[in-house]
Design a protein around this motif. Sequence first.
Motif, PDB file in Angstrom:
ATOM      1  N   PHE A  90       0.813  -1.221   0.000  1.00 28.94           N
ATOM      2  CA  PHE A  90       0.000   0.000   0.000  1.00 28.94           C
ATOM      3  C   PHE A  90       0.845   1.269   0.000  1.00 28.94           C
ATOM      4  O   PHE A  90       0.411   2.306   0.485  1.00 28.94           O
ATOM      5  CB  PHE A  90      -0.966  -0.012   1.190  1.00 28.94           C
ATOM      6  CG  PHE A  90      -1.751  -1.285   1.295  1.00 28.94           C
ATOM      7  CD1 PHE A  90      -2.773  -1.567   0.406  1.00 28.94           C
ATOM      8  CD2 PHE A  90      -1.442  -2.233   2.265  1.00 28.94           C
ATOM      9  CE1 PHE A  90      -3.486  -2.750   0.475  1.00 28.94           C
ATOM     10  CE2 PHE A  90      -2.146  -3.421   2.344  1.00 28.94           C
ATOM     11  CZ  PHE A  90      -3.176  -3.682   1.448  1.00 28.94           C
ATOM     12  N   ASP A  91       2.070   1.173  -0.525  1.00 24.75           N
ATOM     13  CA  ASP A  91       3.012   2.298  -0.531  1.00 24.75           C
ATOM     14  C   ASP A  91       3.212   2.874   0.871  1.00 24.75           C
ATOM     15  O   ASP A  91       3.576   4.036   1.027  1.00 24.75           O
ATOM     16  CB  ASP A  91       2.576   3.400  -1.502  1.00 24.75           C
ATOM     17  CG  ASP A  91       2.714   2.963  -2.954  1.00 24.75           C
ATOM     18  OD1 ASP A  91       3.754   2.364  -3.299  1.00 24.75           O
ATOM     19  OD2 ASP A  91       1.790   3.210  -3.741  1.00 24.75           O
ATOM     20  N   SER A  92       2.992   2.030   1.907  1.00 24.45           N
ATOM     21  CA  SER A  92       3.070   2.504   3.288  1.00 24.45           C
ATOM     22  C   SER A  92       4.131   1.805   4.126  1.00 24.45           C
ATOM     23  O   SER A  92       4.621   2.370   5.087  1.00 24.45           O
ATOM     24  CB  SER A  92       1.718   2.325   3.984  1.00 24.45           C
ATOM     25  OG  SER A  92       0.743   3.129   3.341  1.00 24.45           O
ATOM     26  N   TRP A  93       4.446   0.549   3.801  1.00 23.15           N
ATOM     27  CA  TRP A  93       5.468  -0.187   4.538  1.00 23.15           C
ATOM     28  C   TRP A  93       6.010  -1.289   3.646  1.00 23.15           C
ATOM     29  O   TRP A  93       5.456  -1.587   2.594  1.00 23.15           O
ATOM     30  CB  TRP A  93       4.938  -0.746   5.855  1.00 23.15           C
ATOM     31  CG  TRP A  93       3.916  -1.837   5.722  1.00 23.15           C
ATOM     32  CD1 TRP A  93       4.151  -3.187   5.572  1.00 23.15           C
ATOM     33  CD2 TRP A  93       2.495  -1.704   5.726  1.00 23.15           C
ATOM     34  NE1 TRP A  93       2.973  -3.874   5.479  1.00 23.15           N
ATOM     35  CE2 TRP A  93       1.931  -2.983   5.568  1.00 23.15           C
ATOM     36  CE3 TRP A  93       1.634  -0.606   5.842  1.00 23.15           C
ATOM     37  CZ2 TRP A  93       0.557  -3.214   5.537  1.00 23.15           C
ATOM     38  CZ3 TRP A  93       0.266  -0.840   5.799  1.00 23.15           C
ATOM     39  CH2 TRP A  93      -0.254  -2.122   5.655  1.00 23.15           C
ATOM     40  N   VAL A  94       7.106  -1.898   4.115  1.00 18.02           N
ATOM     41  CA  VAL A  94       7.751  -2.984   3.392  1.00 18.02           C
ATOM     42  C   VAL A  94       7.673  -4.244   4.243  1.00 18.02           C
ATOM     43  O   VAL A  94       8.014  -4.227   5.431  1.00 18.02           O
ATOM     44  CB  VAL A  94       9.226  -2.649   3.076  1.00 18.02           C
ATOM     45  CG1 VAL A  94       9.942  -3.849   2.457  1.00 18.02           C
ATOM     46  CG2 VAL A  94       9.305  -1.441   2.149  1.00 18.02           C
ATOM     47  N   HIS A  95       7.206  -5.313   3.629  1.00 22.65           N
ATOM     48  CA  HIS A  95       7.159  -6.639   4.255  1.00 22.65           C
ATOM     49  C   HIS A  95       8.371  -7.406   3.767  1.00 22.65           C
ATOM     50  O   HIS A  95       8.589  -7.526   2.555  1.00 22.65           O
ATOM     51  CB  HIS A  95       5.863  -7.346   3.835  1.00 22.65           C
ATOM     52  CG  HIS A  95       5.802  -8.794   4.188  1.00 22.65           C
ATOM     53  ND1 HIS A  95       5.245  -9.249   5.352  1.00 22.65           N
ATOM     54  CD2 HIS A  95       6.212  -9.892   3.510  1.00 22.65           C
ATOM     55  CE1 HIS A  95       5.317 -10.573   5.380  1.00 22.65           C
ATOM     56  NE2 HIS A  95       5.903 -10.978   4.266  1.00 22.65           N
ATOM     57  N   LEU A  96       9.173  -7.909   4.692  1.00 23.23           N
ATOM     58  CA  LEU A  96      10.345  -8.705   4.352  1.00 23.23           C
ATOM     59  C   LEU A  96      10.210 -10.050   5.033  1.00 23.23           C
ATOM     60  O   LEU A  96      10.047 -10.118   6.256  1.00 23.23           O
ATOM     61  CB  LEU A  96      11.631  -8.012   4.829  1.00 23.23           C
ATOM     62  CG  LEU A  96      12.926  -8.777   4.588  1.00 23.23           C
ATOM     63  CD1 LEU A  96      13.259  -8.816   3.099  1.00 23.23           C
ATOM     64  CD2 LEU A  96      14.074  -8.148   5.357  1.00 23.23           C
TER      65      LEU A  96
ATOM     66  N   THR B 138       4.123  -6.056  -5.161  1.00 19.90           N
ATOM     67  CA  THR B 138       3.518  -4.820  -4.693  1.00 19.90           C
ATOM     68  C   THR B 138       2.049  -5.106  -4.429  1.00 19.90           C
ATOM     69  O   THR B 138       1.396  -5.776  -5.222  1.00 19.90           O
ATOM     70  CB  THR B 138       3.647  -3.708  -5.755  1.00 19.90           C
ATOM     71  OG1 THR B 138       5.023  -3.502  -6.029  1.00 19.90           O
ATOM     72  CG2 THR B 138       3.023  -2.413  -5.276  1.00 19.90           C
ATOM     73  N   VAL B 139       1.537  -4.609  -3.318  1.00 25.37           N
ATOM     74  CA  VAL B 139       0.114  -4.734  -3.007  1.00 25.37           C
ATOM     75  C   VAL B 139      -0.442  -3.326  -2.932  1.00 25.37           C
ATOM     76  O   VAL B 139       0.098  -2.467  -2.230  1.00 25.37           O
ATOM     77  CB  VAL B 139      -0.112  -5.465  -1.667  1.00 25.37           C
ATOM     78  CG1 VAL B 139      -1.586  -5.492  -1.325  1.00 25.37           C
ATOM     79  CG2 VAL B 139       0.452  -6.865  -1.716  1.00 25.37           C
TER      80      VAL B 139
ATOM     81  N   THR C 256      -6.237  -3.646  -6.016  1.00 20.86           N
ATOM     82  CA  THR C 256      -5.602  -4.288  -7.180  1.00 20.86           C
ATOM     83  C   THR C 256      -4.920  -5.600  -6.835  1.00 20.86           C
ATOM     84  O   THR C 256      -4.458  -6.306  -7.713  1.00 20.86           O
ATOM     85  CB  THR C 256      -4.553  -3.354  -7.835  1.00 20.86           C
ATOM     86  OG1 THR C 256      -3.549  -3.047  -6.866  1.00 20.86           O
ATOM     87  CG2 THR C 256      -5.192  -2.089  -8.345  1.00 20.86           C
ATOM     88  N   GLY C 257      -4.831  -5.941  -5.555  1.00 26.35           N
ATOM     89  CA  GLY C 257      -4.214  -7.202  -5.177  1.00 26.35           C
ATOM     90  C   GLY C 257      -2.726  -7.219  -5.388  1.00 26.35           C
ATOM     91  O   GLY C 257      -2.065  -6.200  -5.366  1.00 26.35           O
ATOM     92  N   HIS C 258      -2.194  -8.402  -5.631  1.00 22.45           N
ATOM     93  CA  HIS C 258      -0.758  -8.591  -5.797  1.00 22.45           C
ATOM     94  C   HIS C 258      -0.338  -8.298  -7.224  1.00 22.45           C
ATOM     95  O   HIS C 258      -0.944  -8.769  -8.169  1.00 22.45           O
ATOM     96  CB  HIS C 258      -0.379 -10.021  -5.438  1.00 22.45           C
ATOM     97  CG  HIS C 258      -0.637 -10.348  -4.015  1.00 22.45           C
ATOM     98  ND1 HIS C 258       0.226 -10.037  -2.998  1.00 22.45           N
ATOM     99  CD2 HIS C 258      -1.676 -10.964  -3.420  1.00 22.45           C
ATOM    100  CE1 HIS C 258      -0.270 -10.445  -1.851  1.00 22.45           C
ATOM    101  NE2 HIS C 258      -1.419 -11.008  -2.072  1.00 22.45           N
TER     102      HIS C 258
END
Length: 143
Positions: free
Chosen positions: A112-118, A131-132, A136-138
């Motif tokens: 969501f252009d808000s955080w990064v999941h690693l 990118t989520v 629009t999903g994945h």
Amino acid sequence: MFITPNFTLEEMTFSLAAAHNAIPNDPSPEAMANLRLLCGVLEEVRALIDSPIQITSGFRNETVNQLVGGVPNSAHCLGLAADMCVKTMTPRQLAECIRDSSIVFDQLILEFDSWVHLAISCDNPRRQVMTVRKGTGHLPGLQ
């Protein structure tokens, strides 16, 4: 308790949802071992960007994961994933920096252009980049 020089067990297990609902969020011994591996990778990210990392979500037990709407097979439940932000760059810049580095990861998701999941893997890391975005999903890559 510090897991690695820059990451504590408290920050890797803190959940506002768990706190508000009085749900303990303690990792099992297996999840704790995974958190040590994950924090080692997070130390690499911190060194790469030369800036502190804010963990917004780390380990989540199954109850907490359900409460926050996480997917049932979330790597967070295994202690293998963290969501993060940094003050010195946008989430997109952070994701691109990690993607373009030699850091070994399983999944890297700009959410969501808000955080990064690693997420990391103990077996065969896929280096999957996604990118989520809301509605629009994945999507592949960091488009």
